[in-house]
Design a protein around this motif. Structure first.
Motif, PDB file in Angstrom:
ATOM      1  N   PHE A 138     -45.399  -0.383  -3.288  1.00 15.48           N
ATOM      2  CA  PHE A 138     -45.921   0.295  -2.251  1.00 15.48           C
ATOM      3  C   PHE A 138     -45.188   1.210  -1.119  1.00 15.48           C
ATOM      4  CE2 PHE A 138     -47.857   0.003   2.034  1.00 15.48           C
ATOM      5  CZ  PHE A 138     -48.927   1.014   2.068  1.00 15.48           C
ATOM      6  N   ILE A 139     -44.060   0.287  -0.886  1.00 20.21           N
ATOM      7  CA  ILE A 139     -42.965   1.202   0.016  1.00 20.21           C
ATOM      8  C   ILE A 139     -42.388   2.118  -0.648  1.00 20.21           C
ATOM      9  CG2 ILE A 139     -40.964   0.580   1.209  1.00 20.21           C
ATOM     10  CD1 ILE A 139     -42.086  -2.273   1.965  1.00 20.21           C
ATOM     11  N   LEU A 140     -41.883   2.045  -1.891  1.00 24.84           N
ATOM     12  CA  LEU A 140     -41.456   3.017  -2.496  1.00 24.84           C
ATOM     13  C   LEU A 140     -42.266   4.511  -2.376  1.00 24.84           C
ATOM     14  CD1 LEU A 140     -39.415   1.563  -5.202  1.00 24.84           C
ATOM     15  CD2 LEU A 140     -38.425   2.986  -3.384  1.00 24.84           C
ATOM     16  N   TYR A 141     -43.367   4.179  -2.939  1.00 31.23           N
ATOM     17  CA  TYR A 141     -44.464   5.149  -2.915  1.00 31.23           C
ATOM     18  C   TYR A 141     -44.594   5.868  -1.612  1.00 31.23           C
ATOM     19  CZ  TYR A 141     -48.973   7.579  -2.781  1.00 31.23           C
ATOM     20  OH  TYR A 141     -49.834   8.510  -2.253  1.00 31.23           O
ATOM     21  N   LYS A 142     -44.792   5.141  -0.439  1.00 30.36           N
ATOM     22  CA  LYS A 142     -44.806   5.640   0.909  1.00 30.36           C
ATOM     23  C   LYS A 142     -43.502   6.458   1.268  1.00 30.36           C
ATOM     24  CE  LYS A 142     -47.758   5.660   3.184  1.00 30.36           C
ATOM     25  NZ  LYS A 142     -48.625   6.692   3.257  1.00 30.36           N
ATOM     26  N   VAL A 143     -42.461   5.747   0.868  1.00 32.26           N
ATOM     27  CA  VAL A 143     -41.136   6.554   1.214  1.00 32.26           C
ATOM     28  C   VAL A 143     -41.016   7.746   0.376  1.00 32.26           C
ATOM     29  CG1 VAL A 143     -38.366   6.322   1.082  1.00 32.26           C
ATOM     30  CG2 VAL A 143     -39.853   4.517   2.084  1.00 32.26           C
ATOM     31  N   ILE A 144     -41.151   7.782  -0.638  1.00 31.57           N
ATOM     32  CA  ILE A 144     -41.159   9.125  -1.658  1.00 31.57           C
ATOM     33  C   ILE A 144     -42.253  10.255  -1.257  1.00 31.57           C
ATOM     34  CG2 ILE A 144     -41.297   9.844  -3.824  1.00 31.57           C
ATOM     35  CD1 ILE A 144     -40.268   7.192  -5.057  1.00 31.57           C
ATOM     36  N   ASP A 145     -43.322   9.660  -1.035  1.00 29.61           N
ATOM     37  CA  ASP A 145     -44.264  10.555  -0.282  1.00 29.61           C
ATOM     38  C   ASP A 145     -43.436  11.028   1.094  1.00 29.61           C
ATOM     39  OD1 ASP A 145     -47.007  11.888  -0.621  1.00 29.61           O
ATOM     40  OD2 ASP A 145     -47.407  10.483   1.298  1.00 29.61           O
ATOM     41  N   GLY A 146     -43.362  10.317   1.740  1.00 23.72           N
ATOM     42  CA  GLY A 146     -42.815  10.901   3.004  1.00 23.72           C
ATOM     43  C   GLY A 146     -41.718  11.737   3.096  1.00 23.72           C
ATOM     44  N   TYR A 147     -40.645  11.409   2.007  1.00 26.89           N
ATOM     45  CA  TYR A 147     -39.564  12.205   1.720  1.00 26.89           C
ATOM     46  C   TYR A 147     -39.926  13.571   1.070  1.00 26.89           C
ATOM     47  CZ  TYR A 147     -35.154  13.904  -0.570  1.00 26.89           C
ATOM     48  OH  TYR A 147     -34.201  14.573  -0.805  1.00 26.89           O
ATOM     49  N   LYS A 148     -40.990  13.775   0.446  1.00 21.64           N
ATOM     50  CA  LYS A 148     -41.389  15.049  -0.223  1.00 21.64           C
ATOM     51  C   LYS A 148     -42.115  15.917   0.818  1.00 21.64           C
ATOM     52  CE  LYS A 148     -42.202  13.438  -5.000  1.00 21.64           C
ATOM     53  NZ  LYS A 148     -43.258  13.209  -5.943  1.00 21.64           N
ATOM     54  N   LYS A 149     -42.873  15.064   1.845  1.00 23.84           N
ATOM     55  CA  LYS A 149     -43.707  16.130   2.939  1.00 23.84           C
ATOM     56  C   LYS A 149     -42.560  16.467   3.863  1.00 23.84           C
ATOM     57  CE  LYS A 149     -47.884  13.474   2.681  1.00 23.84           C
ATOM     58  NZ  LYS A 149     -48.628  12.613   3.374  1.00 23.84           N
ATOM     59  N   LEU A 150     -41.438  15.766   4.261  1.00 24.88           N
ATOM     60  CA  LEU A 150     -40.644  16.251   5.160  1.00 24.88           C
ATOM     61  C   LEU A 150     -39.551  17.296   4.577  1.00 24.88           C
ATOM     62  CD1 LEU A 150     -39.296  12.564   6.457  1.00 24.88           C
ATOM     63  CD2 LEU A 150     -40.572  14.395   7.867  1.00 24.88           C
ATOM     64  N   LYS A 151     -39.430  17.120   3.138  1.00 25.85           N
ATOM     65  CA  LYS A 151     -38.598  18.122   2.587  1.00 25.85           C
ATOM     66  C   LYS A 151     -39.303  19.611   2.473  1.00 25.85           C
ATOM     67  CE  LYS A 151     -34.846  17.782   0.382  1.00 25.85           C
ATOM     68  NZ  LYS A 151     -33.526  18.388   0.609  1.00 25.85           N
ATOM     69  N   MET A 152     -40.657  19.354   1.869  1.00 23.59           N
ATOM     70  CA  MET A 152     -41.498  20.288   1.993  1.00 23.59           C
ATOM     71  C   MET A 152     -41.850  21.199   3.222  1.00 23.59           C
ATOM     72  SD  MET A 152     -45.398  20.368   0.163  1.00 23.59           S
ATOM     73  CE  MET A 152     -46.131  19.190   1.224  1.00 23.59           C
ATOM     74  N   ASN A 153     -41.719  20.482   4.477  1.00 24.71           N
ATOM     75  CA  ASN A 153     -41.854  21.095   5.476  1.00 24.71           C
ATOM     76  C   ASN A 153     -40.523  21.366   6.391  1.00 24.71           C
ATOM     77  OD1 ASN A 153     -44.729  21.197   6.046  1.00 24.71           O
ATOM     78  ND2 ASN A 153     -44.498  18.835   5.683  1.00 24.71           N
ATOM     79  N   ASP A 154     -39.606  21.586   5.557  1.00 23.22           N
ATOM     80  CA  ASP A 154     -38.250  21.819   6.243  1.00 23.22           C
ATOM     81  C   ASP A 154     -37.719  21.148   7.229  1.00 23.22           C
ATOM     82  OD1 ASP A 154     -37.623  23.829   3.982  1.00 23.22           O
ATOM     83  OD2 ASP A 154     -39.034  25.091   5.147  1.00 23.22           O
ATOM     84  N   PHE A 155     -37.810  19.827   7.068  1.00 16.60           N
ATOM     85  CA  PHE A 155     -37.191  19.116   8.325  1.00 16.60           C
ATOM     86  C   PHE A 155     -35.584  18.844   8.049  1.00 16.60           C
ATOM     87  CE2 PHE A 155     -41.138  18.017   9.375  1.00 16.60           C
ATOM     88  CZ  PHE A 155     -41.195  17.573  10.627  1.00 16.60           C
ATOM     89  N   PRO A 156     -34.988  18.879   9.108  1.00 16.84           N
ATOM     90  CA  PRO A 156     -33.371  18.606   9.030  1.00 16.84           C
ATOM     91  C   PRO A 156     -32.898  17.696   8.324  1.00 16.84           C
ATOM     92  CG  PRO A 156     -34.248  18.947  11.152  1.00 16.84           C
ATOM     93  CD  PRO A 156     -35.444  18.688  10.514  1.00 16.84           C
ATOM     94  N   VAL A 157     -31.825  17.566   7.346  1.00 17.09           N
ATOM     95  CA  VAL A 157     -31.324  16.789   6.532  1.00 17.09           C
ATOM     96  C   VAL A 157     -30.936  15.323   7.236  1.00 17.09           C
ATOM     97  CG1 VAL A 157     -29.390  15.999   5.110  1.00 17.09           C
ATOM     98  CG2 VAL A 157     -30.296  18.431   4.901  1.00 17.09           C
ATOM     99  N   LEU A 158     -30.348  15.376   8.414  1.00 12.26           N
ATOM    100  CA  LEU A 158     -30.207  14.553   9.451  1.00 12.26           C
ATOM    101  C   LEU A 158     -31.575  13.510   9.762  1.00 12.26           C
ATOM    102  CD1 LEU A 158     -27.215  15.386  11.752  1.00 12.26           C
ATOM    103  CD2 LEU A 158     -26.907  13.878   9.536  1.00 12.26           C
ATOM    104  N   TYR A 159     -32.550  14.312   9.923  1.00  6.91           N
ATOM    105  CA  TYR A 159     -33.686  13.722  10.224  1.00  6.91           C
ATOM    106  C   TYR A 159     -34.444  12.829   8.997  1.00  6.91           C
ATOM    107  CZ  TYR A 159     -38.455  12.246  11.661  1.00  6.91           C
ATOM    108  OH  TYR A 159     -39.510  11.469  12.085  1.00  6.91           O
ATOM    109  N   ILE A 160     -34.343  13.452   7.634  1.00  7.25           N
ATOM    110  CA  ILE A 160     -34.717  12.879   6.484  1.00  7.25           C
ATOM    111  C   ILE A 160     -33.781  11.491   6.251  1.00  7.25           C
ATOM    112  CG2 ILE A 160     -34.725  13.313   4.015  1.00  7.25           C
ATOM    113  CD1 ILE A 160     -35.448  16.087   4.731  1.00  7.25           C
TER     114      ILE A 160
END
Length: 133
Positions: free
Chosen positions: A83-105
């Motif tokens: 469950f946590i891996l799913y949420k983290v991977i989903d969050g990571y993809k959303k942050l990358k897709m929305n061009d968040f800074p690498v340090l924030y990710i």
């Protein structure tokens, strides 16, 4: 019962550290990116409810003595990890897709890891307390 208190303190400490890391990272974002975060992670209540259900099912399973406590622990940890891996991977993809800074990710990933370690420690200490009774 000392292990339960220690496990609870460990859990709260890990969530406190993760929250601090997240807040520090949030302060480095501009106002527009901070506003985007609310849209991206608007389903966090569902995540908290699911996590609560998983934790409650762990305790109920231990009390009902359905399976060996060690088996219950590994089943629980595996389901929590998935469950946590799913949420983290989903969050990571959303942050990358929305061009968040690498340090924030990176801060997001670190905070997620701290939360998982806190939950892992909590469950392990509760299990050892349960097994010693």
């Amino acid at each position: 019962m000392n292990n339960f208190l220690l496990s609870f303190i460990t859990l709260m400490f890990s969530f406190f550290v993760a929250k601090g890391v997240s807040e520090k990272a949030n302060k480095k974002l501009d106002a527009e990116k901070r506003a985007e975060l609310f849209d991206i992670f608007s389903n966090s209540k569902l995540t908290m409810i699911t996590t609560g259900i998983l934790i409650a099912s762990f305790f109920v399973s231990l009390k009902m003595d359905i399976l060996d406590p060690v088996v219950i622990y590994f089943i629980y940890m595996l389901s929590l990890l998935i469950f946590i891996l799913y949420k983290v991977i989903d969050g990571y993809k959303k942050l990358k897709m929305n061009d968040f800074p690498v340090l924030y990710i990176k801060s997001f990933l670190f905070a997620s890891g701290v939360r998982f370690l806190g939950l892992f420690s909590f469950c392990l200490l509760v299990l050892t307390d349960f097994m010693s009774q």
